[in-house]
Design a protein around this motif. Sequence first.
Motif, short mmCIF file in Angstrom:
data_model
loop_
_atom_site.label_atom_id
_atom_site.label_comp_id
_atom_site.label_asym_id
_atom_site.label_seq_id
_atom_site.Cartn_x
_atom_site.Cartn_y
_atom_site.Cartn_z
N SER A 1 32.79 -23.35 -41.00
CA SER A 1 33.91 -23.35 -40.08
C SER A 1 33.51 -22.78 -38.72
CB SER A 1 35.07 -22.54 -40.67
OG SER A 1 36.17 -22.53 -39.79
N LYS A 2 32.76 -21.69 -38.74
CA LYS A 2 32.31 -21.07 -37.49
C LYS A 2 31.47 -22.04 -36.69
CE LYS A 2 29.82 -17.06 -35.65
NZ LYS A 2 28.92 -17.87 -34.77
N TRP A 3 30.53 -22.72 -37.36
CA TRP A 3 29.67 -23.66 -36.64
C TRP A 3 30.49 -24.79 -36.02
CZ3 TRP A 3 28.41 -28.81 -36.65
CH2 TRP A 3 27.30 -29.17 -35.87
N MET A 4 31.43 -25.34 -36.77
CA MET A 4 32.24 -26.46 -36.28
C MET A 4 33.05 -26.08 -35.05
SD MET A 4 33.64 -27.96 -39.89
CE MET A 4 34.74 -29.21 -39.21
N PHE A 5 33.80 -24.97 -35.17
CA PHE A 5 34.82 -24.67 -34.17
C PHE A 5 34.35 -23.72 -33.07
CE2 PHE A 5 37.19 -26.16 -37.85
CZ PHE A 5 38.01 -27.10 -37.25
N ALA B 1 29.82 -26.16 -32.35
CA ALA B 1 29.66 -27.59 -32.10
C ALA B 1 30.72 -28.15 -31.16
CB ALA B 1 29.66 -28.35 -33.42
N LEU B 2 31.98 -27.92 -31.45
CA LEU B 2 33.03 -28.51 -30.62
C LEU B 2 32.99 -28.01 -29.18
CD1 LEU B 2 35.97 -28.72 -33.18
CD2 LEU B 2 34.73 -30.64 -32.13
N PRO B 3 32.78 -26.73 -28.92
CA PRO B 3 32.64 -26.31 -27.51
C PRO B 3 31.45 -26.97 -26.79
CG PRO B 3 33.19 -24.43 -28.87
CD PRO B 3 32.90 -25.57 -29.82
N LEU B 4 30.32 -27.12 -27.51
CA LEU B 4 29.16 -27.75 -26.87
C LEU B 4 29.44 -29.21 -26.52
CD1 LEU B 4 26.09 -27.55 -26.08
CD2 LEU B 4 25.63 -28.54 -28.34
N VAL C 1 19.57 -23.64 -34.09
CA VAL C 1 18.84 -23.88 -32.85
C VAL C 1 19.71 -23.47 -31.67
CG1 VAL C 1 17.54 -25.80 -33.84
CG2 VAL C 1 19.71 -26.25 -32.67
N GLU C 2 19.06 -23.38 -30.52
CA GLU C 2 19.76 -23.21 -29.25
C GLU C 2 19.67 -24.52 -28.48
OE1 GLU C 2 21.56 -20.73 -28.30
OE2 GLU C 2 21.06 -19.37 -29.96
N PRO C 3 20.73 -24.92 -27.81
CA PRO C 3 22.03 -24.25 -27.76
C PRO C 3 22.77 -24.37 -29.08
CG PRO C 3 22.17 -26.39 -26.71
CD PRO C 3 20.73 -26.18 -27.05
N ARG C 4 23.59 -23.39 -29.37
CA ARG C 4 24.39 -23.41 -30.58
C ARG C 4 25.31 -24.63 -30.58
NH1 ARG C 4 22.54 -21.37 -34.68
NH2 ARG C 4 24.64 -21.26 -35.55
N GLY C 5 25.39 -25.27 -31.73
CA GLY C 5 26.16 -26.50 -31.83
C GLY C 5 25.30 -27.74 -31.76
N ALA C 6 24.00 -27.55 -31.53
CA ALA C 6 23.05 -28.66 -31.51
C ALA C 6 22.27 -28.69 -32.82
CB ALA C 6 22.12 -28.52 -30.30
#
Length: 377
Positions: A10-14, A17-20, A333-338
């Motif tokens: 959930s943390k990764w998604m919202f 990933a979605l902000p990126l 990886v950086e950027p987060r969400g990638a």
Amino acid sequence: MDRSVFANISKWMFEDALPLWSSVGIDPKGSYMEFLDREGGQPEISYRRVRVICRQIYVFSHAYQLGYEPGLELAKRGYDYLIAHAWLGEDGGWARRLSADGAVLDATPDLYDQAFVLFALGWYHRASGDAEAHAWARRTLAYIEAHMRHPLGGFLHEKPAVGPRQQNPHMHLLEACLANYEGVQDADMLRVAREIVGLFRDKFFDIESGTLAEFFEEDLSRTAGDKGRWIEPGHQFEWAWILVNHRRLTGDDTADLARAAVAFGEKYGVDPVSHATYNGVRDDGAPLDRASRTWPNTERMKAAVAMYELDGVDPVPVLAQSGNLLLNRYLAVEPRGAWIDVFDENGQPRLDNIPTSTLYHVFLAFAEALRIAPKLV
């Protein structure tokens, strides 16, 4: 039971990933970026694939339904761009590739792309309630049926068709028909969905061996030689999830097919040490490509959800294995969400760009894991 994987998903998604993808993933020229560079920047790219635009329309539509408020406007951006640039008329369907400025670069009718347009339209309609989106979905299905049917059953993978026939575009057409049928109980979507399930049972899948071939002759017999023996565990898992979804929506009995597909995939398609899902094996189970892209691992997660909902099989071991593998390897990886899209058989990354198309797989699998999480005790 270790439920931390659900919180991390959930943390990764919202939060990542979605902000990126709602910021740097937005194409300043109208829709979405085809890919990002390794640092997460926006490179100069001369083309835009229609399937990628459609996958992002899906992601943002689904995200909106999960409570991500910017999702609807972001999905509408892609929807409006698609309608304005990619439709070639009742006899042309949807283009395969556009220029950076929206001009048609490749007008080839490709079933894979038509299917993803249909999928995107179904999800956008469900998120927005826009009746015009469903009208476009019906127009798309009408084009496919009028112009891409094969005289020996099923559909052309492209027109004119080059090379062997393929199951994969049919799979995505089934997925798209079900996405539309779930939103609007459209009889034509159901009819085509049932037709493709019939092709799976009768042609694409061999239930005795539990194998799904990729390539076929004109009559949908398996292609001779090594090409006909190539099996992708990720597609075994992906079909199983779709078949169980079909069963949920229609009541049609697809349980035996889904179970057999998952059984082969789990037995032969997953590395016993790393738990990575292989890119490819032979029809006797021998590994042919032990490297692992992101998407086969996401499909293993979806298959675990399917087996849980079908037979009550505890999904947590698989969700934890594949979910943590993704979070700790592919997505760390950086950027987060990638992500890094491919790792070789030794767990070493194959560094290239960050393909936007991967988000569809990760987002859908993670959303499915979160959907069932409250039911697990």
